[in-house]
Scaffold this motif. Structure first.
Motif, mmCIF file in Angstrom:
data_model
loop_
_atom_site.group_PDB
_atom_site.id
_atom_site.type_symbol
_atom_site.label_atom_id
_atom_site.label_comp_id
_atom_site.label_asym_id
_atom_site.label_seq_id
_atom_site.Cartn_x
_atom_site.Cartn_y
_atom_site.Cartn_z
ATOM 1 N N LYS A 1 -7.946 6.193 -4.170
ATOM 2 C CA LYS A 1 -8.649 5.252 -3.295
ATOM 3 C C LYS A 1 -9.981 5.849 -2.844
ATOM 4 C CE LYS A 1 -8.215 2.457 0.900
ATOM 5 N NZ LYS A 1 -9.097 3.103 1.872
ATOM 6 N N GLU B 1 -8.036 -2.287 -1.941
ATOM 7 C CA GLU B 1 -8.212 -1.747 -0.586
ATOM 8 C C GLU B 1 -9.383 -0.781 -0.503
ATOM 9 O OE1 GLU B 1 -6.792 -3.101 2.009
ATOM 10 O OE2 GLU B 1 -6.008 -4.436 0.472
ATOM 11 N N ALA B 2 -9.744 -0.158 -1.611
ATOM 12 C CA ALA B 2 -10.961 0.665 -1.620
ATOM 13 C C ALA B 2 -12.180 -0.226 -1.404
ATOM 14 C CB ALA B 2 -11.080 1.425 -2.934
ATOM 15 N N LEU C 1 -1.439 6.064 2.207
ATOM 16 C CA LEU C 1 -2.625 5.311 2.611
ATOM 17 C C LEU C 1 -2.371 4.541 3.899
ATOM 18 C CD1 LEU C 1 -3.970 3.913 -0.786
ATOM 19 C CD2 LEU C 1 -4.901 5.776 0.591
ATOM 20 N N THR D 1 -12.368 5.860 -5.724
ATOM 21 C CA THR D 1 -12.851 4.511 -5.989
ATOM 22 C C THR D 1 -13.896 4.091 -4.964
ATOM 23 O OG1 THR D 1 -10.738 3.909 -6.996
ATOM 24 C CG2 THR D 1 -12.158 2.101 -6.308
ATOM 25 N N GLU D 2 -13.656 4.432 -3.703
ATOM 26 C CA GLU D 2 -14.624 4.095 -2.651
ATOM 27 C C GLU D 2 -16.002 4.660 -2.971
ATOM 28 O OE1 GLU D 2 -12.997 5.560 0.990
ATOM 29 O OE2 GLU D 2 -11.320 4.149 0.972
ATOM 30 N N VAL E 1 -4.734 -0.375 -4.868
ATOM 31 C CA VAL E 1 -5.579 0.764 -4.498
ATOM 32 C C VAL E 1 -7.053 0.403 -4.687
ATOM 33 C CG1 VAL E 1 -6.146 3.160 -4.997
ATOM 34 C CG2 VAL E 1 -3.760 2.426 -5.032
ATOM 35 N N LYS E 2 -7.375 -0.251 -5.803
ATOM 36 C CA LYS E 2 -8.751 -0.697 -6.024
ATOM 37 C C LYS E 2 -9.159 -1.719 -4.965
ATOM 38 C CE LYS E 2 -9.043 -0.283 -11.116
ATOM 39 N NZ LYS E 2 -9.313 -1.051 -12.353
ATOM 40 N N MET F 1 0.852 -1.186 0.000
ATOM 41 C CA MET F 1 0.000 0.000 0.000
ATOM 42 C C MET F 1 0.888 1.237 0.000
ATOM 43 S SD MET F 1 -3.529 -0.148 0.803
ATOM 44 C CE MET F 1 -3.955 0.536 2.391
#
Length: 318
Positions: free
Chosen positions: A297, A162-163, A52, A300-301, A159-160, A48
């Motif tokens: 991130k 973990e989002a 982040l 994306t969330e 990143v995707k 990560m």
């Protein structure tokens, strides 16, 4: 008394939390060291980004009732001007040797040794230690549990992934995230509704034996005043129901628009103009262009949340 605890904190899990909580238990003030991307990347394949990892750590520390600071560390010794003032170091059984090396180095410099406090390793359901690697591999949830909603993600972009984890933990509590490379079935630079198709294709590819799957695709939408970026998210369940969400959009600078019009992807255009490679795996174009006010991130969330909205009423009643 000042205590210190340190780690990569790639995914902040139950083992990390126990270490940090012990540091607050034994110290009146706590220094939390977090490794730089350069230091951590030597031992981890999926890392990560620092910003982040630090953000997640700050959110956890915000609930503590004693003073704390975060120190960026590039070696096991940490910044001397901060660490030399510490009295106690909190480590796991695994990292005891690091504490011994820190005390050896302090001795060479005439600095008093740190008292070493050892915290037992926290085990997952399968009796192995909880690790960020095991969580990212999809072996168990953040707390080491196997009894959790399983969600496939059609991407290895951390990143995707973990989002999705961040949103789905808020929805379901415990989740197991299983990520896999998935073909989008659309061009490398999707345009307009190709973006939606790409997200759906990724979700379909990632479902497997999971309870849900998620596909995420960012694409370009030309308008009269330039190119806009919108991110689509598709969520698929075992019954075959697909729900779609779209995140907030933003306009690209004219330089980027011109290069994309000539056949480049946004990633290629951003690298040519700003000299940053693989920006989609870091803060994203939006992070750079917004000067850190919004990162990929978070963006994306928003698309994942939007895709979950049609499901929320049924989940509330379940």
């Amino acid at each position: 008394m000042i205590s210190i605890v340190a780690g990569t904190f790639n995914i902040l899990h139950e083992g990390h939390k126990r270490l940090i909580e012990k540091a607050f238990e034994v110290g009146d003030e706590v220094i939390v060291g977090i490794t730089t991307d350069e230091m951590a990347s030597g031992t981890r394949e999926d890392l990560m980004p620092f910003y982040l990892r630090k953000r997640e750590l700050e959110a956890f520390l915000g609930d503590m009732d004693k003073p704390w600071t975060i120190a960026e560390i590039s070696d096991i010794y940490g910044p001397r001007e901060k660490v030399d003032a510490a009295d106690i170091i909190v480590v796991s059984e695994e990292t005891l040797r690091n504490a011994e090396e820190v005390n050896r180095e302090r001795g060479f410099r005439g600095v008093r040794p740190l008292e070493v406090v050892i915290v037992p390793l926290i085990k997952a359901y399968n009796d192995e230690k909880i690790s960020s690697t095991g969580i990212m591999r999809g072996d168990y949830s953040r707390d080491g549990s196997r009894d959790a909603v399983r969600i496939g993600v059609g991407s290895k972009n951390i990143v995707k992934v973990e989002a999705v984890r961040t949103v789905m933990e808020k929805v379901f509590g415990k989740v197991i995230i299983v990520s896999a490379e998935a073909e989008s079935g659309v061009p490398a630079q999707p345009m307009e509704l190709e973006t939606r198709t790409g997200a759906i294709n990724r979700a379909v590819s990632a479902l497997g034996d999971n309870d849900l799957s998620v596909g995420i695709e960012a694409g370009i939408f030309p308008t009269d005043d330039g190119f806009y970026d919108f991110q689509y998210c598709a969520v698929l369940d075992k019954e075959g129901t697909i729900t779609i969400g779209i995140g907030p959009g933003f306009r690209y600078p004219d330089e980027v628009t011109a290069l994309v019009s000539d056949g480049m992807t946004v990633g290629e255009a951003m690298q040519k103009i700003y000299g940053i490679s693989e920006i989609g795996k870091k803060q994203g174009a939006v992070g750079l262009l917004s000067k850190g006010l919004l990162d990929r991130k978070t963006l994306t969330e928003q698309s994942v949340i939007a895709a979950m909205i049609p499901r929320m009423e049924n989940l509330r009643q379940a």
